[in-house]
Design an enzyme around this catalytic site. Structure first.
Site, PDB file in Angstrom:
ATOM      1  CB  CYS A 198       1.538 -24.036  -5.082  1.00  8.29           C
ATOM      2  SG  CYS A 198       0.445 -24.891  -3.920  1.00  8.29           S
ATOM      3  CD  GLU A 450      -1.654 -33.651  -9.326  1.00 10.97           C
ATOM      4  OE1 GLU A 450      -2.043 -32.883 -10.208  1.00 10.97           O
ATOM      5  OE2 GLU A 450      -1.224 -33.283  -8.215  1.00 10.97           O
ATOM      6  CB  SER A 476       2.090 -32.616  -8.382  1.00 10.72           C
ATOM      7  OG  SER A 476       2.320 -31.262  -8.065  1.00 10.72           O
TER       8      SER A 476
END
Length: 560
Positions: A198, A450, A476
């Site tokens: 990501c 998370e 996260s």
């Protein structure tokens, strides 16, 4: 024998009359006589067709093997598992993510030791796979090198940059009536344009960058985008470099020193990296027999300026850092200020200082992505360790992009992520509240999930600067806001967080490194004396084992 006359590990399966059966099995793979005389090199690859960060790793591994072959080795590739934290987020699947780190480390150890490989190249992306691989590297201590798959390019919707975190936050914006369903669908469609980890400085890119800072990766490699042809070039060089490590017998524990970990912590503080880096560096240091503590993170972060403006705390995706030269640009500034140790060794066989002296940035001006230490985003690093009567062993908060560093408010207690998420979506959380999510720690979760779905929903509803969150779970790398995680001891083992009740008042004082509940010691002890641990969520399988043997988050949440 190697060129230096050192007996190879693989000789136990390759040499002598009694090893004819072993050679016969290798011939079944198509090996020729001349390949038996070369070092056997393992490429541990987490390629799969499930995770966007891994879908392209089969292409990268081919170039790694080319480098090994041209360097005089015989490469063998094997795979291990990989969990996509984004796909596992917000449901039961996230309980398996952190536990997968231990499985990955064990699986790599098993393959290397069972087949007596001479050297190891670990190729991976994403949150738990990278540290799992590096834990194995430290544990095995044979010549090794790391390579990541590279960051995803950021998405584009008109002039707006997008990444995974934006989609999670868009769910909260939609629930608050701030965007339409069609707008949510457009964000979903354009946020993740292709392979790679990501695009922001989330956990995957944080860990890859920190492994470069540790010296276990070729300089500049960590930030090259997944689909940039330079990643194939560095893959080839990684294979060649591993063969040089064999010649010099330079091993991971020669590189993974206390000073190397200090360098990685300084880089994390300067860049606003994921809080998960604390868990992972602690776990890797434990494998390397290095005594690293939460106090080291706090000490280094306090003296290191926060200078890199990357998503989620800042404005730019990781690809923008790569365009100006990548991590060496940051490390050079830190070295010039005396904030990292230039004498630490790296896989190049040279020191950090020597690598940086040879580094030639592709541009003269770095723009606003990396600031001068004399003009930082913040004078102190992005990671702060909090302690107090709510977290005697410590808690972690990342302050990059956080406006309010002091918060005092009433507690709203939830015993799971799902409970808290429903409360946020149903607008039961109000400005001023402190949302507490407990029984989500390493043992209580189990698996220390998370809380991105909750934190993103809070931000998406416009409460990011008005609400604090406290949990014995974790976050996260995409999380932003005053979110305190890793509260230790956790609720499941009778930590003070288990004593909290709705309406109690929590004070989070980041400048003072404190997190406290306005209860005296006697009241906390009285409540805990009336407390009993919840029944285990799992009675069989890996999570039952993890719940039984997981260490505190303050120790890295590995296994006893």
């Amino acid at each position: 024998m190697s060129s230096l006359g050192v007996k190879r590990r693989s000789s136990v399966i390759l040499e002598g009359v009694e090893r004819a059966p072993h050679r016969a099995l290798l011939r079944a793979l198509g090996l020729a006589d001349e390949e038996f005389s070369k070092p056997l090199i393992a490429i541990a690859n987490s390629w799969n067709e499930v995770v966007p960060g891994h879908i392209h790793l089969n292409t990268i591994s081919r170039r790694v093997k080319d480098g090994v072959k041209n360097g005089g080795g015989t490469p063998f590739e094997f795979n291990t598992i990989a969990v996509c934290d984004g796909l596992a987020m917000g449901h039961e699947g996230m309980r398996f993510s952190l536990a997968s780190r231990e499985v990955i480390a064990d699986s790599v150890e098993i393959m290397i030791e069972a087949h007596r490989f001479d050297g190891l190249i670990v190729l991976s992306s994403c949150d738990k796979i990278e540290p799992g691989m590096m834990m194995a590297v430290a544990r095995l201590n044979i010549p090794s090198i790391f390579l990541n798959g590279g960051p995803m390019y950021s998405g584009r919707l008109g002039d707006r940059r997008l990444s995974t975190g934006d989609v999670f936050e868009a769910v909260g914006r939609y629930s608050a009536g701030k965007i339409t369903l069609e707008e949510l669908k457009l964000i979903e469609k354009y946020a993740c344009p292709g392979p790679g980890s990501c695009a922001g400085l989330y956990t995957a890119n944080t860990m890859a960058i920190l492994f470069e800072a540790l010296g276990m990766m070729l300089p500049g490699a960590s930030t090259i985008p997944a689909l940039d042809s330079r990643r194939l070039e560095v893959a080839y060089k990684t294979g060649l470099t591993l063969m040089k490590l064999l010649e010099t017998s330079l091993k991971p524990l020669d590189i993974l020193t206390f000073e190397a970990f200090e360098n990685a912590i300084a880089v994390d503080a300067a860049m606003g990296g994921s809080t998960n880096a604390i868990l992972h560096l602690l776990a890797i240091a434990r494998e390397a027999k290095i005594k690293l503590t939460l106090e080291d993170f706090d000490r280094i972060s306090r003296k290191t300026p926060y200078i890199v403006d990357l998503i989620p705390g800042g404005r730019y995706p990781v690809e923008e850092l790569d365009r100006i030269g990548g991590l060496p640009v940051v490390m050079k500034k830190l070295l010039d200020e005396g904030l990292i140790n230039g004498e630490a060794l790296t896989v190049t066989g040279k020191t950090v200082k020597e690598n940086l002296e040879e580094f030639k940035p592709p541009v003269r001006e770095v723009g606003e992505v990396v600031r001068e230490p004399s003009n930082p985003i913040s004078k102190h690093g992005s990671i702060v360790i909090l302690k107090g009567n709510l977290a005697p062993e410590g808690a972690v908060v990342k302050i990059s992009g956080v406006k309010n560093l002091y918060h005092k408010g009433p507690v709203k207690v939830y015993n799971s992520e799902e409970e808290a998420f429903k409360a946020v979506i149903d607008k039961q959380v109000e400005a001023g509240d402190v949302v507490v999510i407990r029984y989500e720690g390493p043992r209580g979760g189990p698996g220390m999930r998370e809380m991105l779905s909750v934190t993103a929903a809070i931000v998406g509803q416009g409460l990011g600067d008005k609400v604090a969150l406290v949990t014995d779970g974790r976050f996260s790398g995409a999380t932003r806001g005053l979110m305190v995680g890793h509260v230790s001891p956790e609720a499941a083992v009778g930590g003070p967080i288990a004593a909290l009740r709705n309406g109690d008042t929590i004070i989070i004082d980041v400048p003072s490194s404190r997190i406290d509940v306005e209860l005296d010691k006697n009241e906390i002890e009285k409540r805990l004396s009336e407390w009993s641990p919840p029944k285990p969520r799992y009675t069989s399988g890996i999570l039952a084992r993890y719940a039984k043997y997981a260490l505190s988050a303050s120790l890295g949440a590995g296994l006893e």
